[in-house]
Design a protein around this motif. Structure first.
Motif, short mmCIF file in Angstrom:
data_model
loop_
_atom_site.label_atom_id
_atom_site.label_comp_id
_atom_site.label_asym_id
_atom_site.label_seq_id
_atom_site.Cartn_x
_atom_site.Cartn_y
_atom_site.Cartn_z
N ASP A 1 0.81 -1.22 0.00
CA ASP A 1 0.00 0.00 0.00
C ASP A 1 0.85 1.27 0.00
O ASP A 1 0.32 2.35 0.16
N MET A 2 2.13 1.13 -0.18
CA MET A 2 3.02 2.29 -0.16
C MET A 2 2.91 3.05 -1.49
O MET A 2 2.70 2.46 -2.54
N TYR A 3 3.06 4.37 -1.42
CA TYR A 3 3.08 5.20 -2.63
C TYR A 3 4.52 5.58 -2.92
O TYR A 3 5.26 5.99 -2.03
N HIS A 4 4.93 5.45 -4.17
CA HIS A 4 6.29 5.83 -4.58
C HIS A 4 6.16 6.93 -5.64
O HIS A 4 5.73 6.67 -6.77
N GLN A 5 6.51 8.14 -5.26
CA GLN A 5 6.48 9.27 -6.20
C GLN A 5 7.39 8.97 -7.39
O GLN A 5 8.53 8.56 -7.20
N ASN A 6 6.86 9.14 -8.61
CA ASN A 6 7.68 8.89 -9.79
C ASN A 6 7.24 9.76 -10.95
O ASN A 6 6.18 10.38 -10.90
N GLU A 7 8.05 9.78 -11.98
CA GLU A 7 7.82 10.63 -13.15
C GLU A 7 7.11 9.90 -14.28
O GLU A 7 7.02 10.42 -15.38
N GLY A 8 6.65 8.68 -14.03
CA GLY A 8 5.94 7.92 -15.04
C GLY A 8 6.72 6.69 -15.48
O GLY A 8 7.79 6.39 -14.97
N TRP A 9 6.14 6.00 -16.46
CA TRP A 9 6.71 4.74 -16.95
C TRP A 9 7.85 4.97 -17.93
O TRP A 9 7.81 5.91 -18.72
N ILE A 10 8.82 4.07 -17.87
CA ILE A 10 9.88 4.04 -18.88
C ILE A 10 10.09 2.62 -19.35
O ILE A 10 9.74 1.66 -18.66
N GLU A 11 10.66 2.50 -20.54
CA GLU A 11 11.07 1.21 -21.06
C GLU A 11 12.55 1.31 -21.35
O GLU A 11 12.99 2.19 -22.08
N ILE A 12 13.32 0.41 -20.76
CA ILE A 12 14.77 0.41 -20.90
C ILE A 12 15.16 -0.27 -22.22
O ILE A 12 14.69 -1.37 -22.50
N SER A 13 16.00 0.39 -23.00
CA SER A 13 16.49 -0.25 -24.22
C SER A 13 17.87 -0.87 -23.99
O SER A 13 18.15 -1.94 -24.48
N ILE A 14 18.74 -0.19 -23.23
CA ILE A 14 20.08 -0.70 -22.92
C ILE A 14 20.38 -0.38 -21.47
O ILE A 14 20.09 0.72 -20.99
N ILE A 15 20.98 -1.34 -20.77
CA ILE A 15 21.42 -1.10 -19.40
C ILE A 15 22.69 -1.89 -19.16
O ILE A 15 22.79 -3.04 -19.56
N LYS A 16 23.67 -1.25 -18.55
CA LYS A 16 24.92 -1.95 -18.22
C LYS A 16 25.56 -1.33 -17.00
O LYS A 16 25.25 -0.26 -16.59
#
Length: 99
Positions: free
Chosen positions: A84-99
């Motif tokens: 039930d916790m709220y996490h303030q965020n800027e919206g959804w993202i989709e990761i294309s590359i991560i390293k």
């Protein structure tokens, strides 16, 4: 001979120029809590839709990444409330590359 030498230097410089292309990755931090997985970039959290990309990284890991903002997430894992916790965020993202 002079023309050949000049041409060889020109080709070498072009090879260096095009061979040194760098992607502009974002330096971010992986943040996890019971509400989901986020990437913290410039002191703002972005909710990750494709969380399988972040699985190899621990909470708090510093990563270099490329991602895009998306309007909504249709992942089968997303949408199931975990807490039930709220996490303030800027919206959804989709990761294309991560390293």
């Amino acid at each position: 001979m002079k023309k050949l030498y000049s041409s060889a230097i020109g080709i070498l410089l072009l090879g260096i120029f095009f061979g040194c292309k760098k992607d502009n990755y974002f330096a971010a931090t992986v943040v996890r809590d019971c509400t989901g997985t986020y990437l913290r970039w410039q002191d703002k959290d972005y909710h990750v839709c494709n969380t399988e990309k972040t699985e190899p990284f621990e909470n708090g890991a510093k990563v270099k990444t490329l991602f895009n903002s998306i309007k909504e997430c249709n992942s089968p894992v997303i949408g199931q409330p975990v807490c039930d916790m709220y996490h303030q965020n800027e919206g959804w993202i989709e990761i294309s590359i991560i390293k």
